[in-house]
Design a protein around this motif. Structure first.
Motif, short mmCIF file in Angstrom:
data_model
loop_
_atom_site.label_atom_id
_atom_site.label_comp_id
_atom_site.label_asym_id
_atom_site.label_seq_id
_atom_site.Cartn_x
_atom_site.Cartn_y
_atom_site.Cartn_z
N CYS A 17 -0.68 2.11 -5.13
CA CYS A 17 -1.16 3.49 -5.21
C CYS A 17 -2.05 3.60 -6.43
N PRO A 18 -3.34 3.85 -6.21
CA PRO A 18 -4.28 3.85 -7.33
C PRO A 18 -3.93 4.89 -8.40
N VAL A 19 -3.31 5.97 -7.99
CA VAL A 19 -2.93 7.01 -8.97
C VAL A 19 -1.86 6.46 -9.90
N GLY A 45 -9.28 4.18 -8.00
CA GLY A 45 -9.04 3.68 -6.63
C GLY A 45 -9.28 2.20 -6.49
N PHE A 46 -8.93 1.72 -5.30
CA PHE A 46 -9.06 0.29 -4.99
C PHE A 46 -10.37 0.02 -4.24
N GLU A 47 -10.39 -1.11 -3.56
CA GLU A 47 -11.59 -1.53 -2.83
C GLU A 47 -11.98 -0.51 -1.75
N CYS A 83 0.80 -1.22 0.00
CA CYS A 83 0.00 0.00 0.00
C CYS A 83 0.84 1.28 0.00
N GLY A 84 0.42 2.24 -0.82
CA GLY A 84 1.14 3.51 -0.91
C GLY A 84 1.18 4.26 0.41
N THR A 85 0.12 4.17 1.19
CA THR A 85 0.11 4.87 2.48
C THR A 85 1.15 4.28 3.42
N HIS A 86 1.36 2.96 3.32
CA HIS A 86 2.42 2.35 4.12
C HIS A 86 3.79 2.88 3.69
N MET A 114 0.27 -6.10 4.22
CA MET A 114 -0.97 -5.87 3.46
C MET A 114 -1.64 -4.55 3.82
N PRO A 115 -2.36 -3.97 2.86
CA PRO A 115 -3.02 -2.68 3.08
C PRO A 115 -4.03 -2.70 4.21
N GLY A 116 -3.99 -1.69 5.04
CA GLY A 116 -4.94 -1.58 6.14
C GLY A 116 -6.34 -1.23 5.67
N HIS A 117 -6.43 -0.23 4.78
CA HIS A 117 -7.77 0.26 4.40
C HIS A 117 -8.52 -0.70 3.48
N VAL A 118 -7.83 -1.21 2.46
CA VAL A 118 -8.48 -2.16 1.55
C VAL A 118 -8.99 -3.36 2.35
S1 SF4 Z 1 -5.18 0.79 1.35
FE1 SF4 Z 1 -5.84 2.87 1.25
S2 SF4 Z 1 -4.05 4.00 1.42
FE2 SF4 Z 1 -3.39 1.95 0.95
S3 SF4 Z 1 -3.17 2.03 -1.27
FE3 SF4 Z 1 -5.18 1.34 -0.80
S4 SF4 Z 1 -6.35 3.19 -0.90
FE4 SF4 Z 1 -4.28 3.80 -0.73
#
Ligand code: SF4
Ligand code: SF4
Length: 356
Positions: free
Chosen positions: A53-55, A130-132, A25-28, A182-186
């Protein structure tokens, strides 16, 4: 903190070989830099940024199409701000806006619906990236549009799904990764189920991790423990937010409006069933179904010459190995998408360490 680092050292010693972990994840990526986590890691333990990073992963073709749609008569094109400077072939959305296109930057898709309600004579299009994490809010906006009968609201969906991308990376056999942060938000949305193939098919451990330095170190610790004991499970470090079953309501909402489709990822290529398109029932909300888009599918990589975004998104190179990094390519003048988004690996390297 030093105790946690000591534990990592001991685990590494036990494993007896270097370990490479990918933060998906990009935020990580940004959190790891910002909080100085990399500096704390013992020798032999490296972190590699992934395609999260969805962008960064939005294809050049989709940017080109977005620009074409924005330039049509009676169209108001709406998007999240970070998409404005993502390079197409020659221009970006920001430049098209400066040339007169009605492009509006929003914080939420529901604002696009508001614009649609106030501009009934225009087609209002939301660039659904964007992702999930973001697709549930787009689905909720579609629900509102249907309920309120706002017929001039459309989307251009380039939503992407994280698990198929990881499957593609792993099956390519190119990456040398021992485990995944692994991504926290997804994961709040999808839970652990969709990651299980990573342990079953590839025997790689993964840990869903929060964003504080302590969370990240604990997540790494859990990964090293799995590697040391030759386990490959999907574990949750971020228990205060993520549940094993995810958020079934949000998943049901996504599934009501969208179905998986093949999608082209910038720098990576087409990944089967890694995107989301509107279901037949809601196809009237797809801008592709109401206006003719001339931009043809651009086959093959379209990244600018010399740009290594593809290798970076696949975890095969680090940004400072790109010949354009910090010289020709900077956040002020980004050559590739990874330098545009604040969550992009190149932008994170540039901001936190690389350009000094
Ligand atoms: S989990 Fe959130 S912050 Fe991490 S890449 Fe996905 S959308 Fe961006
Ligand atoms: S430094 Fe710039 S040109 Fe190089 S990979 Fe990153 S975004 Fe692409």
């Amino acid at each position: 903190m030093s105790l946690a680092v000591e534990t990592l050292k001991n685990l590494l010693k036990q494993i007896g070989k270097p370990v490479r972990l990918m933060e998906v994840c990009g935020t990580h990526t940004v959190a790891i830099f910002r909080q100085g986590v990399r500096e704390l890691l013992p020798e032999g333990l490296s972190l590699i940024s992934g395609p999260g990073c969805p962008v960064c992963v939005t294809a050049v073709e989709d940017i080109e199409k977005a620009m074409e749609i924005s330039g049509k008569k009676n169209v108001i094109f709406t998007t999240f701000g970070d998409m404005m400077r993502v390079p197409g072939i020659k221009k970006n959305l920001s430049e098209i806006k400066a040339e007169g296109a009605d492009i509006r930057v929003l914080y939420s898709p529901i604002d696009a619906l508001k614009i649609a309600a106030e501009n009934k004579d225009k087609k209002v299009v939301f660039f659904a990236t964007g992702f999930e994490t973001t697709s549930p809010s787009v689905a909720a906006t579609l629900f509102e549009a249907e309920k309120r009968g706002i017929s001039n609201f459309y989307i251009y969906s380039v939503h992407k799904l994280v698990p198929p991308a990881l499957d593609a990376l792993l099956s390519s056999g190119e990456i040398k990764i021992d485990g995944f942060i692994m991504p926290g938000h997804v994961s709040t949305i999808i839970g652990t189920g969709p990651y299980e193939f990573i342990s079953e098919k590839y025997r790689k451990p993964s840990v869903i991790t929060g964003f504080e330095a302590g969370d990240i170190l604990q997540g790494i610790n859990m990964l090293l423990e799995q590697i040391a004991s030759n386990r490959a499970d999907v574990e949750i470090q971020y228990k205060k937010v993520v549940r094993e079953e995810g958020n079934p309501k949000a998943v049901a909402l996504i599934n009501e409006y969208f179905e998986p489709c093949d999608a082209y990822w910038r720098g990576i290529g087409t990944i089967p069933l890694s995107g989301l398109k509107l279901r037949e029932k809601y196809r009237h909300r797809d801008i592709n179904s109401v206006i003719k888009i001339e931009t043809l599918f651009i086959s093959g990589p379209q990244e600018p010459k010399g740009c290594s975004c593809g290798e970076i998104l696949k975890g095969l190179q680090t940004p400072d190995e790109c010949p354009l990094f910090a010289g020709v390519c900077t956040p002020e003048n980004p050559v590739g998408a990874c330098m545009v988004s604040t969550e992009g690996s190149c932008a994170a390297y540039y901001k936190y360490r690389g350009h000094k």
